[in-house]
Motif scaffolding. Sequence first.
Motif, PDB file in Angstrom:
ATOM      1  N   MET A  92       0.843  -1.192   0.000  1.00 30.53           N
ATOM      2  CA  MET A  92       0.000   0.000   0.000  1.00 30.53           C
ATOM      3  C   MET A  92       0.882   1.247   0.000  1.00 30.53           C
ATOM      4  N   THR A  93       0.318   2.382  -0.335  1.00 29.04           N
ATOM      5  CA  THR A  93       1.077   3.627  -0.342  1.00 29.04           C
ATOM      6  C   THR A  93       1.389   4.087   1.074  1.00 29.04           C
ATOM      7  N   ALA A  94       2.344   4.986   1.197  1.00 27.12           N
ATOM      8  CA  ALA A  94       2.713   5.540   2.506  1.00 27.12           C
ATOM      9  C   ALA A  94       1.543   6.289   3.126  1.00 27.12           C
ATOM     10  N   ALA A  95       0.735   6.947   2.289  1.00 27.25           N
ATOM     11  CA  ALA A  95      -0.402   7.718   2.808  1.00 27.25           C
ATOM     12  C   ALA A  95      -1.404   6.810   3.509  1.00 27.25           C
ATOM     13  N   LEU A  96      -1.700   5.662   2.909  1.00 30.71           N
ATOM     14  CA  LEU A  96      -2.650   4.746   3.537  1.00 30.71           C
ATOM     15  C   LEU A  96      -2.031   4.062   4.747  1.00 30.71           C
ATOM     16  N   LYS A  97      -0.759   3.680   4.650  1.00 30.45           N
ATOM     17  CA  LYS A  97      -0.096   3.032   5.790  1.00 30.45           C
ATOM     18  C   LYS A  97      -0.045   3.966   6.992  1.00 30.45           C
ATOM     19  N   ASN A  98       0.206   5.245   6.739  1.00 28.05           N
ATOM     20  CA  ASN A  98       0.237   6.223   7.816  1.00 28.05           C
ATOM     21  C   ASN A  98      -1.128   6.317   8.496  1.00 28.05           C
ATOM     22  N   PHE A  99      -2.183   6.314   7.691  1.00 28.14           N
ATOM     23  CA  PHE A  99      -3.546   6.344   8.223  1.00 28.14           C
ATOM     24  C   PHE A  99      -3.831   5.108   9.068  1.00 28.14           C
ATOM     25  N   VAL A 100      -3.470   3.936   8.553  1.00 25.62           N
ATOM     26  CA  VAL A 100      -3.710   2.687   9.275  1.00 25.62           C
ATOM     27  C   VAL A 100      -2.949   2.673  10.606  1.00 25.62           C
ATOM     28  N   ASP A 101      -1.709   3.160  10.601  1.00 22.26           N
ATOM     29  CA  ASP A 101      -0.924   3.235  11.844  1.00 22.26           C
ATOM     30  C   ASP A 101      -1.628   4.094  12.896  1.00 22.26           C
ATOM     31  N   ARG A 102      -2.285   5.133  12.444  1.00 23.50           N
ATOM     32  CA  ARG A 102      -2.936   6.058  13.382  1.00 23.50           C
ATOM     33  C   ARG A 102      -4.305   5.567  13.877  1.00 23.50           C
ATOM     34  N   LEU A 103      -4.683   4.353  13.510  1.00 25.35           N
ATOM     35  CA  LEU A 103      -5.916   3.764  14.044  1.00 25.35           C
ATOM     36  C   LEU A 103      -5.694   3.156  15.428  1.00 25.35           C
ATOM     37  N   ILE A 104      -4.470   3.230  15.901  1.00 25.71           N
ATOM     38  CA  ILE A 104      -4.115   2.582  17.167  1.00 25.71           C
ATOM     39  C   ILE A 104      -4.931   3.055  18.378  1.00 25.71           C
ATOM     40  N   PRO A 105      -5.430   4.309  18.437  1.00 23.17           N
ATOM     41  CA  PRO A 105      -6.247   4.698  19.596  1.00 23.17           C
ATOM     42  C   PRO A 105      -7.546   3.900  19.720  1.00 23.17           C
ATOM     43  N   LEU A 106      -7.930   3.192  18.668  1.00 22.43           N
ATOM     44  CA  LEU A 106      -9.165   2.412  18.692  1.00 22.43           C
ATOM     45  C   LEU A 106      -8.976   1.042  19.331  1.00 22.43           C
ATOM     46  N   ARG A 107      -7.776   0.808  19.865  1.00 22.00           N
ATOM     47  CA  ARG A 107      -7.495  -0.474  20.513  1.00 22.00           C
ATOM     48  C   ARG A 107      -7.061  -0.278  21.965  1.00 22.00           C
ATOM     49  N   HIS A 108      -7.247  -1.333  22.754  1.00 21.77           N
ATOM     50  CA  HIS A 108      -6.782  -1.380  24.143  1.00 21.77           C
ATOM     51  C   HIS A 108      -5.404  -2.049  24.198  1.00 21.77           C
ATOM     52  N   PRO A 109      -4.599  -1.745  25.219  1.00 24.68           N
ATOM     53  CA  PRO A 109      -3.318  -2.446  25.390  1.00 24.68           C
ATOM     54  C   PRO A 109      -3.513  -3.811  26.054  1.00 24.68           C
ATOM     55  N   VAL A 110      -4.410  -4.617  25.475  1.00 20.27           N
ATOM     56  CA  VAL A 110      -4.682  -5.962  25.982  1.00 20.27           C
ATOM     57  C   VAL A 110      -4.511  -6.934  24.816  1.00 20.27           C
ATOM     58  N   GLU A 144       0.262  -9.858  -3.904  1.00 20.40           N
ATOM     59  CA  GLU A 144       0.441 -10.850  -2.847  1.00 20.40           C
ATOM     60  C   GLU A 144       0.714 -10.218  -1.481  1.00 20.40           C
ATOM     61  N   THR A 145       1.556  -9.174  -1.464  1.00 23.49           N
ATOM     62  CA  THR A 145       1.872  -8.517  -0.182  1.00 23.49           C
ATOM     63  C   THR A 145       0.646  -7.836   0.404  1.00 23.49           C
ATOM     64  N   ILE A 146      -0.076  -7.098  -0.429  1.00 24.90           N
ATOM     65  CA  ILE A 146      -1.272  -6.393   0.048  1.00 24.90           C
ATOM     66  C   ILE A 146      -2.315  -7.377   0.565  1.00 24.90           C
ATOM     67  N   LYS A 147      -2.484  -8.490  -0.115  1.00 24.00           N
ATOM     68  CA  LYS A 147      -3.438  -9.502   0.346  1.00 24.00           C
ATOM     69  C   LYS A 147      -3.075 -10.011   1.733  1.00 24.00           C
ATOM     70  N   GLU A 148      -1.787 -10.252   1.964  1.00 19.21           N
ATOM     71  CA  GLU A 148      -1.338 -10.731   3.270  1.00 19.21           C
ATOM     72  C   GLU A 148      -1.540  -9.660   4.347  1.00 19.21           C
ATOM     73  N   VAL A 149      -1.241  -8.397   3.998  1.00 19.26           N
ATOM     74  CA  VAL A 149      -1.374  -7.299   4.954  1.00 19.26           C
ATOM     75  C   VAL A 149      -2.814  -7.154   5.428  1.00 19.26           C
ATOM     76  N   PHE A 150      -3.762  -7.228   4.491  1.00 14.33           N
ATOM     77  CA  PHE A 150      -5.161  -6.990   4.845  1.00 14.33           C
ATOM     78  C   PHE A 150      -5.912  -8.244   5.271  1.00 14.33           C
ATOM     79  N   LYS A 151      -5.231  -9.387   5.245  1.00 15.08           N
ATOM     80  CA  LYS A 151      -5.882 -10.630   5.650  1.00 15.08           C
ATOM     81  C   LYS A 151      -6.399 -10.556   7.084  1.00 15.08           C
ATOM     82  N   SER A 152      -5.670  -9.843   7.937  1.00 13.90           N
ATOM     83  CA  SER A 152      -6.040  -9.787   9.356  1.00 13.90           C
ATOM     84  C   SER A 152      -7.354  -9.049   9.600  1.00 13.90           C
ATOM     85  N   CYS A 153      -7.788  -8.201   8.652  1.00 10.26           N
ATOM     86  CA  CYS A 153      -9.066  -7.500   8.852  1.00 10.26           C
ATOM     87  C   CYS A 153     -10.220  -8.241   8.184  1.00 10.26           C
ATOM     88  N   ASN A 154      -9.927  -9.444   7.644  1.00 13.21           N
ATOM     89  CA  ASN A 154     -10.952 -10.323   7.088  1.00 13.21           C
ATOM     90  C   ASN A 154     -11.904  -9.564   6.160  1.00 13.21           C
TER      91      ASN A 154
END
Length: 222
Positions: A92-110, A144-154
């Motif tokens: 994915m592009t840097a712009a989208l990866k940067n956005f995805v990285d910033r989704l971290i506040p939507l998770r708990h440290p568990v 192939e790389t993008i498919k693997e990256v987004f596999k976790s979000c089903n």
Amino acid sequence: MKITAFNGSPRAEQSTTNIIVQKFLEGAKLAGAEVDNVFLINKNINHCTGCFSCWFKTPGQCVFNDDMKELLEKYMSSDIICFATPVYSWNMTAALKNFVDRLIPLRHPVTTKNDGHYDMELRVKFPEAIVISNCGFPGVKNFETIKEVFKSCNPALEIYRNCGTLLRTRDPEIKTVVDEYLEYVKKAGFELVTSNQVSDNTKCKLQMEISSPEEYVKMMNI
């Protein structure tokens, strides 16, 4: 139903990726969905610094006061979100990866475990995800790389378009094929909203060949 596309192409509205996204959203809107098309390159999004303040000091809130606050609201108020990106260096592009990285506040440290995959617990229920990706090369190996990256979000739907530069073709013969393909993209958006799934026939048509790899490479090398 609300569908929001987050487009990571640096070319924003002028991108060939956006041609696919617009057609998909057109179909979704025709089916009654509320749609939004966000161009991340036009937003002020700082890079995540890994300070984890959004987990421990100000749970759910990032230290940066930038456009991500608005984008997180769009993300969480959507029923379906679309990660849209051209392939840049196999990913994915840097712009989208940067956005995805910033989704971290939507998770708990568990830490959680699901089918051998470890992740962090969700603070809130995430919207359903789809993926739209476009590549300027023929074949499917470049996804192939993008498919693997987004596999976790089903993803509920994945649209991978090779020979992407042909989406802007002026060749009448190829344009006929492109127009047919884009109608199936539109149909996919319509079906996902009306039936909560895309038919196998439509999914098959989304993989239709616009040009043979040999002919496409020949055009690229002229």
